[in-house]
Design a protein around this motif. Structure first.
Motif, PDB file in Angstrom:
ATOM      1  N   ARG A  61       0.861  -1.179   0.000  1.00 12.57           N
ATOM      2  CA  ARG A  61       0.000   0.000   0.000  1.00 12.57           C
ATOM      3  C   ARG A  61       0.890   1.219   0.000  1.00 12.57           C
ATOM      4  O   ARG A  61       1.676   1.427   0.923  1.00 12.57           O
ATOM      5  CB  ARG A  61      -0.908  -0.016   1.226  1.00 12.57           C
ATOM      6  CG  ARG A  61      -1.932   1.111   1.263  1.00 12.57           C
ATOM      7  CD  ARG A  61      -2.915   0.905   2.411  1.00 12.57           C
ATOM      8  NE  ARG A  61      -3.977   1.890   2.375  1.00 12.57           N
ATOM      9  CZ  ARG A  61      -3.874   3.107   2.883  1.00 12.57           C
ATOM     10  NH1 ARG A  61      -2.773   3.494   3.492  1.00 12.57           N
ATOM     11  NH2 ARG A  61      -4.880   3.942   2.789  1.00 12.57           N
ATOM     12  N   HIS A 132     -16.843  -0.564   5.789  1.00 16.00           N
ATOM     13  CA  HIS A 132     -16.978   0.239   7.003  1.00 16.00           C
ATOM     14  C   HIS A 132     -18.382   0.181   7.604  1.00 16.00           C
ATOM     15  O   HIS A 132     -18.698   0.951   8.486  1.00 16.00           O
ATOM     16  CB  HIS A 132     -16.595   1.694   6.691  1.00 16.00           C
ATOM     17  CG  HIS A 132     -15.374   1.803   5.816  1.00 16.00           C
ATOM     18  ND1 HIS A 132     -14.120   1.456   6.254  1.00 16.00           N
ATOM     19  CD2 HIS A 132     -15.225   2.150   4.507  1.00 16.00           C
ATOM     20  CE1 HIS A 132     -13.243   1.622   5.254  1.00 16.00           C
ATOM     21  NE2 HIS A 132     -13.899   2.035   4.194  1.00 16.00           N
ATOM     22  N   GLY A 151     -13.236  -2.037   9.367  1.00 16.41           N
ATOM     23  CA  GLY A 151     -12.681  -0.951  10.162  1.00 16.41           C
ATOM     24  C   GLY A 151     -13.159   0.412   9.695  1.00 16.41           C
ATOM     25  O   GLY A 151     -14.052   0.484   8.856  1.00 16.41           O
ATOM     26  N   PRO A 152     -12.583   1.491  10.203  1.00 14.73           N
ATOM     27  CA  PRO A 152     -11.525   1.492  11.220  1.00 14.73           C
ATOM     28  C   PRO A 152     -12.114   1.259  12.618  1.00 14.73           C
ATOM     29  O   PRO A 152     -13.047   1.945  13.013  1.00 14.73           O
ATOM     30  CB  PRO A 152     -10.921   2.892  11.105  1.00 14.73           C
ATOM     31  CG  PRO A 152     -12.033   3.744  10.562  1.00 14.73           C
ATOM     32  CD  PRO A 152     -12.911   2.848   9.738  1.00 14.73           C
ATOM     33  N   THR A 156      -7.750   6.416  13.339  1.00 14.16           N
ATOM     34  CA  THR A 156      -6.480   6.248  12.636  1.00 14.16           C
ATOM     35  C   THR A 156      -6.191   7.469  11.774  1.00 14.16           C
ATOM     36  O   THR A 156      -7.119   8.102  11.263  1.00 14.16           O
ATOM     37  CB  THR A 156      -6.487   4.982  11.743  1.00 14.16           C
ATOM     38  OG1 THR A 156      -5.244   4.910  11.051  1.00 14.16           O
ATOM     39  CG2 THR A 156      -7.632   4.979  10.736  1.00 14.16           C
ATOM     40  N   THR A 158      -3.678   7.092   9.496  1.00 20.26           N
ATOM     41  CA  THR A 158      -2.868   6.481   8.443  1.00 20.26           C
ATOM     42  C   THR A 158      -3.576   6.541   7.096  1.00 20.26           C
ATOM     43  O   THR A 158      -2.951   6.684   6.064  1.00 20.26           O
ATOM     44  CB  THR A 158      -2.567   5.015   8.807  1.00 20.26           C
ATOM     45  OG1 THR A 158      -2.007   4.996  10.120  1.00 20.26           O
ATOM     46  CG2 THR A 158      -1.593   4.385   7.842  1.00 20.26           C
ATOM     47  N   LYS A 159      -4.884   6.415   7.117  1.00 15.74           N
ATOM     48  CA  LYS A 159      -5.642   6.417   5.874  1.00 15.74           C
ATOM     49  C   LYS A 159      -6.342   7.758   5.716  1.00 15.74           C
ATOM     50  O   LYS A 159      -7.112   8.153   6.574  1.00 15.74           O
ATOM     51  CB  LYS A 159      -6.671   5.287   5.924  1.00 15.74           C
ATOM     52  CG  LYS A 159      -7.427   5.060   4.634  1.00 15.74           C
ATOM     53  CD  LYS A 159      -8.320   3.835   4.749  1.00 15.74           C
ATOM     54  CE  LYS A 159      -8.876   3.429   3.392  1.00 15.74           C
ATOM     55  NZ  LYS A 159      -9.502   2.102   3.423  1.00 15.74           N
ATOM     56  N   ILE A 185      -9.069  -3.872  11.175  1.00 17.87           N
ATOM     57  CA  ILE A 185      -8.053  -2.845  10.885  1.00 17.87           C
ATOM     58  C   ILE A 185      -8.460  -1.486  11.432  1.00 17.87           C
ATOM     59  O   ILE A 185      -9.637  -1.231  11.686  1.00 17.87           O
ATOM     60  CB  ILE A 185      -7.804  -2.755   9.352  1.00 17.87           C
ATOM     61  CG1 ILE A 185      -6.589  -1.860   9.047  1.00 17.87           C
ATOM     62  CG2 ILE A 185      -9.055  -2.283   8.603  1.00 17.87           C
ATOM     63  CD1 ILE A 185      -6.088  -1.971   7.619  1.00 17.87           C
ATOM     64  N   GLY A 187      -6.257   1.697  13.599  1.00 26.55           N
ATOM     65  CA  GLY A 187      -5.887   2.128  14.943  1.00 26.55           C
ATOM     66  C   GLY A 187      -5.563   0.996  15.903  1.00 26.55           C
ATOM     67  O   GLY A 187      -5.525   1.211  17.117  1.00 26.55           O
ATOM     68  N   VAL A 207      -0.904  -1.016  10.698  1.00 29.05           N
ATOM     69  CA  VAL A 207       0.034  -0.416   9.755  1.00 29.05           C
ATOM     70  C   VAL A 207       1.156   0.274  10.518  1.00 29.05           C
ATOM     71  O   VAL A 207       2.269  -0.253  10.635  1.00 29.05           O
ATOM     72  CB  VAL A 207      -0.670   0.543   8.771  1.00 29.05           C
ATOM     73  CG1 VAL A 207       0.345   1.093   7.764  1.00 29.05           C
ATOM     74  CG2 VAL A 207      -1.796  -0.160   8.033  1.00 29.05           C
ATOM     75  N   THR A 208       0.854   1.452  11.115  1.00 32.94           N
ATOM     76  CA  THR A 208       1.933   2.228  11.748  1.00 32.94           C
ATOM     77  C   THR A 208       2.593   1.478  12.904  1.00 32.94           C
ATOM     78  O   THR A 208       3.789   1.629  13.121  1.00 32.94           O
ATOM     79  CB  THR A 208       1.401   3.580  12.270  1.00 32.94           C
ATOM     80  OG1 THR A 208       0.149   3.371  12.922  1.00 32.94           O
ATOM     81  CG2 THR A 208       1.203   4.549  11.143  1.00 32.94           C
TER      82      THR A 208
HETATM   83  N1  3NM Z   1      -7.809   0.825   6.068  1.00 31.71           N
HETATM   84  P1  3NM Z   1      -3.143   2.007  11.306  1.00 31.71           P
HETATM   85  S1  3NM Z   1      -7.984   1.896   8.323  1.00 31.71           S
HETATM   86  C1  3NM Z   1      -5.425   1.062   5.440  1.00 31.71           C
HETATM   87  O1  3NM Z   1     -10.831   1.047   7.912  1.00 31.71           O
HETATM   88  C2  3NM Z   1      -6.554   1.247   6.360  1.00 31.71           C
HETATM   89  O2  3NM Z   1     -10.515   0.273   5.922  1.00 31.71           O
HETATM   90  C3  3NM Z   1      -8.697   1.115   7.022  1.00 31.71           C
HETATM   91  O3  3NM Z   1      -3.566   2.065   9.774  1.00 31.71           O
HETATM   92  C4  3NM Z   1     -10.116   0.798   6.950  1.00 31.71           C
HETATM   93  O4  3NM Z   1      -2.989   0.576  11.680  1.00 31.71           O
HETATM   94  C5  3NM Z   1      -6.472   1.859   7.595  1.00 31.71           C
HETATM   95  O5  3NM Z   1      -1.823   2.732  11.309  1.00 31.71           O
HETATM   96  C6  3NM Z   1      -5.238   2.407   8.209  1.00 31.71           C
HETATM   97  O6  3NM Z   1      -4.199   2.732  12.076  1.00 31.71           O
HETATM   98  C7  3NM Z   1      -4.761   1.562   9.323  1.00 31.71           C
END
Ligand code: 3NM
Length: 232
Positions: A61, A132, A151-152, A156, A158-159, A185, A187, A207-208
């Motif tokens: 990604r 979602h 998710g999330p 988060t 990250t996205k 997925i 946070g 991810v992070t």
């Molecule tokens: N997809 P982190 S949340 C790539 O909810 C991604 O579909 C999401 O990153 C979803 O683990 C997300 O750093 C980012 O919070 C997740």
């Protein structure tokens, strides 16, 4: 060289049915790259560490690079993942996924329609879809997704443009009602993953927490030890 890679690819893809294989692979930690959160390490370096730590499914990604840069990285990661029998999923780019013969492609809600992508990639390729809400999950099932992202769960950053946290109730809904493999997925960290595991989630992505860890292999090792069956 190219020939042997192709041979490996077919050996991996032809053996066994896709659903069984997915059910088996989608347990434990599902890893995703993100170079901007990787503390100066390249995607390739990060993937190398993930493979060393025993990860079995990796999604590429990358939102900040050109198509050509992404293609080149995916080509390299395809070689690395084939050599170690790791399932390789490409985010967003159906073209790149097909060109490097990835095992799958992962689509967001604003990406191309699932059924049209299926026409293009065929039945053997895995299609994952981010969802979602219960409605989006049911829609993904109807339209032929092979697995869904759930998710999330937590906030988060990250996205970009991702919605507010959907809460653990959405995970409960999927576990109870959706008969597809899924990955929780958003946070999720080492410190809150117990809560997610306690709801019954068998597959989690961070991810992070992983790509931004000082020692990625050590972090994966600690996360791995939290999955009750000890699988990754
Ligand atoms: N997809 P982190 S949340 C790539 O909810 C991604 O579909 C999401 O990153 C979803 O683990 C997300 O750093 C980012 O919070 C997740």
């Amino acid at each position: 060289e190219v020939y042997s890679i192709e041979k490996e690819y077919f050996k991996f893809m032809v053996g066994g049915n896709k659903r069984n294989r997915l059910n088996e692979i989608m347990t434990g930690l599902y890893c995703i790259t993100s170079e901007e959160h990787s503390k100066g390490r390249s995607n390739i370096e990060v993937v190398e560490k993930m493979i060393k730590a025993g990860i079995r499914i990796i999604q590429y990604r990358e939102k900040k690079k050109s198509l050509l840069e992404k293609y080149n990285e995916c080509q390299k990661i395809r070689e690395m993942t084939l050599a170690s029998n790791v399932t390789f999923i490409v985010n967003d780019n159906v073209d790149i996924a097909m060109m490097v013969r990835a095992d799958g492609v992962h689509l967001g809600q604003d990406d191309l329609p699932i059924e049209r992508v299926r026409e293009l990639v065929g039945d053997e390729m895995i299609i994952g879809v981010s969802t979602h809400s219960p409605k989006q999950a049911e829609d993904a099932v109807k339209r032929g997704a092979d697995y869904i992202g759930v998710g999330p769960l937590y906030r988060t950053y990250t996205k970009e443009n991702v919605c507010e946290p959907v809460g653990l109730e959405y995970l409960d809904y999927v576990i109870k009602n959706i008969k597809l493999p899924y990955v929780a997925i958003g946070g999720i960290k080492e410190h809150n993953m117990d809560e997610v595991l306690a709801r019954g989630a068998g597959c989690i992505s961070m991810v992070t927490e992983i790509v931004g860890a000082d020692d990625i292999e050590q972090k994966i090792g600690r996360v791995k030890s939290k999955f009750s069956r000890g699988v990754l």
